[in-house]
Enzyme design. Structure first.
Site, short mmCIF file in Angstrom:
data_model
loop_
_atom_site.label_atom_id
_atom_site.label_comp_id
_atom_site.label_asym_id
_atom_site.label_seq_id
_atom_site.Cartn_x
_atom_site.Cartn_y
_atom_site.Cartn_z
N SER A 180 -15.18 34.61 7.48
CA SER A 180 -13.90 34.10 7.59
C SER A 180 -13.89 32.43 7.36
O SER A 180 -12.41 32.07 6.94
CB SER A 180 -13.36 34.49 8.76
OG SER A 180 -13.95 34.07 10.05
N HIS A 208 -12.10 40.70 6.69
CA HIS A 208 -11.66 40.07 5.40
C HIS A 208 -11.93 40.42 4.20
O HIS A 208 -11.41 40.17 3.18
CB HIS A 208 -12.01 38.51 5.55
CG HIS A 208 -11.51 37.66 6.67
ND1 HIS A 208 -10.29 37.23 6.75
CD2 HIS A 208 -11.84 37.60 7.94
CE1 HIS A 208 -9.96 36.61 7.68
NE2 HIS A 208 -10.97 36.74 8.47
N LYS A 239 -4.81 42.14 9.30
CA LYS A 239 -4.80 41.24 8.13
C LYS A 239 -4.17 41.67 6.85
O LYS A 239 -3.03 41.84 6.84
CB LYS A 239 -6.33 40.66 7.86
CG LYS A 239 -6.89 40.05 9.11
CD LYS A 239 -8.45 39.52 9.01
CE LYS A 239 -8.84 39.20 10.13
NZ LYS A 239 -8.22 38.48 11.03
#
Ligand SMILES: Cc1ncc(COP(=O)(O)O)c(C=O)c1O
Length: 392
Positions: A180, A208, A239
Site C-alpha cells: 500500500s 489494494h 477500498k
C-alpha cells in the site's frame, strides 16, 4: 507529575519531528473532489479506487436495505443469527472471486486478526514479507507463532529463510498483494512455487488489489491466473468496493473453520445491513462491466507519466498507488500543506507507516477523477515541486 505527562511529551515530540497525524474533516461525500474547511479540493488521498463510495447504485441499495432489513445486526452472528443479506453477499463474493466460499468481517484489519491466529499458533511459524501491512503484523503477533520476516518481494530470499528455519508444526507464508505504501505487486507465482515446494500454507492480503487487479477487479489471484493455488485470499470492502468490511475467500474448509475459530467473527458484531447491501451493489457493478476499472488504470497511467515527465521520483509503483518520494518527514508535510493551498488534498506519509527517511506524498488515483482533474493535480505538483526545489 501526572499519570499522562508522558503522553503529552510523546505528542509534542511527534509534532517536533513532523510525524503528528493531522486529520482533516471532510464536509460532504467521498469523491474525486471533497469539501474541507469550506473549500472544494481535489482528493488524492482516498482508496476509493472505483469511485463507488458515493455511487447512486450503492446509495439506493442502502436505502432499500434499511427499509427491508433495518440497520444493526443485534449481536454476533453465532449468537443472534445472520441475515439473508450477509449470506447472499458471501455467496456473491465467492462467485465473483471464483472460489468455493467466502466469509465477511467488520474490516480488512479484523479479517487478518481473525484469520492468522485461526491457522497458526505457538508451535508454528509465519514467514512474512518485511513490508507487510500492520494488520498482518498484529494478526501474526496475536497468533503467538514465531514470525520470520523475509526480504521484500523476494521469493529466493523467502526460500533461503525457510531452509534455515526449523519448522516443527505448521507454517504460513503471508504477503500483501499490492503493497500500500509503494504500489508494487507481490511476485505471487514465484511465492506460490515456494509454498508448493515446501508444503506451507499461502495467504495473500489483497486489500489494494481487490477491485483493481485481475479481470474486472477480481484481484491478484485472477491477475496471475493462480485460481485454486492460493489457500487464503484476504480482502477489504473498504477500498475499491467503496463501503467498509473485510473478507476471506478460499476453500470451503478454511471458511468453515473461520466461522468456528475466527475470534472477531465470534466475539464482535457483523457488518450492518446497509453496509452489506452497498457491497452487494458494488458486486453488481463490478460484474456488469469493466468501465470503472479501466478508467482507474487509464487515470493512473496518465498521472504517473505526467509525474515522471516533471522529474518526480515515483518509486517502484506498478499500480494506481503513486508514492512521490521526498525523503524527510518535515519536507513531505510542508509539500502536503502547500498542495492543499493549491487545492489538492494529498497526505504526507512518514514513520512509522514508512521507514525513517522515506517520507512521501502518496497519491491515490481513482476512477472518480477526470482528465481535467489530473491536469489540475499535475500543475499543482509542478508548482510546489519547483518552489520547494524537489524538481528543477
Ligand atoms: C494490506 C492491507 N490489509 C488490510 C488493510 C485494512 O483494511 P480495512 O481498512 O478494511 O480495515 C489495509 C488498509 O490499509 C491494507 O492496506
Amino acid at each position: 507529575m501526572s499519570k499522562t505527562d508522558w503522553i503529552e511529551q510523546e505528542l509534542a515530540s511527534l509534532k517536533e519531528q513532523g510525524l503528528f497525524a493531522n486529520i482533516r474533516t471532510i464536509e460532504g461525500p467521498m469523491g474525486g473532489w471533497v469539501s474541507i474547511e469550506g473549500r472544494r479540493v481535489l482528493n488524492f488521498c482516498a482508496n476509493n479506487y472505483l469511485g463507488l463510495a458515493n455511487h447512486p447504485h450503492l446509495r439506493e441499495a442502502t436505502k432499500s436495505a434499511i427499509d427491508q432489513m433495518g440497520i444493526g445486526p443485534g449481536a454476533v452472528r453465532t449468537i443472534a443469527g445472520t441475515t439473508s443479506l450477509h449470506v447472499e453477499l458471501e455467496k456473491r463474493l465467492a462467485d465473483f472471486k471464483g472460489v468455493e466460499a467466502a466469509i465477511t468481517f467488520q474490516s480488512g484489519f479484523t479479517a487478518n486478526l481473525a484469520t492468522i491466529p485461526a491457522l497458526v499458533g505457538k508451535a508454528d511459524v509465519i514467514f512474512s514479507d518485511e513490508l507487510n501491512h500492520a494488520s498482518i503484523i498484529d494478526g501474526s503477533r496475536l497468533s503467538g507463532a514465531k514470525i520470520v520476516r523475509y526480504p521484500h518481494c523476494d521469493p529466493g530470499g523467502l526460500r533461503k529463510i525457510i531452509d534455515q528455519t526449523e519448522v516443527t508444526g505448521r507454517a504460513l507464508i503471508i504477503t500483501d498483494g499490492v503493497f500500500s505504501m509503494d504500489g508494487d505487486i507481490a511476485p505471487l507465482p514465484e511465492i506460490y512455487q515456494v509454498a508448493e515446494e515446501t508444503g506451507h500454507l499461502l495467504m495473500v492480503d489483497d486489500a489494494h488489489g481487490e477491485g483493481v487487479l485481475g479481470r474486472g477487479g477480481r484481484g491478484i489471484v485472477d491477475h496471475f491466473h493462480l485460481h485454486g493455488k492460493v489457500d487464503i485470499e484476504v480482502g477489504t470492502l473498504s477500498k475499491a468496493f467503496g463501503v467498509v468490511g473485510g473478507m476471506v475467500a478460499g476453500s470451503q474448509v478454511i471458511v468453515d473453520w473461520l466461522r468456528q475459530r475466527g475470534r472477531p467473527f465470534l466475539f464482535s458484531s457483523a457488518m450492518t445491513a446497509p453496509d452489506i447491501a452497498a457491497c452487494l451493489a458494488a458486486v453488481d457493478l463490478l460484474e456488469a462491466g469493466t468501465e470503472q476499472v479501466d478508467r482507474l488504470w487509464q487515470n493512473a497511467e496518465t498521472f504517473k507519466l505526467g509525474m515522471k515527465k516533471l522529474g518526480f521520483d515515483t518509486g517502484m509503483t506498478q499500480t494506481p498507488i503513486v508514492p512521490v518520494m521526498l525523503g524527510e518527514a518535515p519536507l513531505a508535510q510542508q509539500f502536503s500543506r502547500r498542495l492543499f493551498e493549491e487545492g489538492v488534498f494529498a497526505m504526507a506519509i512518514g514513520y512509522p507507516t514508512v521507514p525513517k527517511g522515506k517520507a512521501r506524498i502518496r497519491v491515490m488515483n481513482t476512477a472518480a477523477h477526470t482528465p481535467d482533474d489530473l491536469e489540475h493535480g499535475l500543475a499543482a505538483f509542478e508548482k510546489v515541486g519547483k518552489e520547494l526545489e524537489v524538481i528543477s
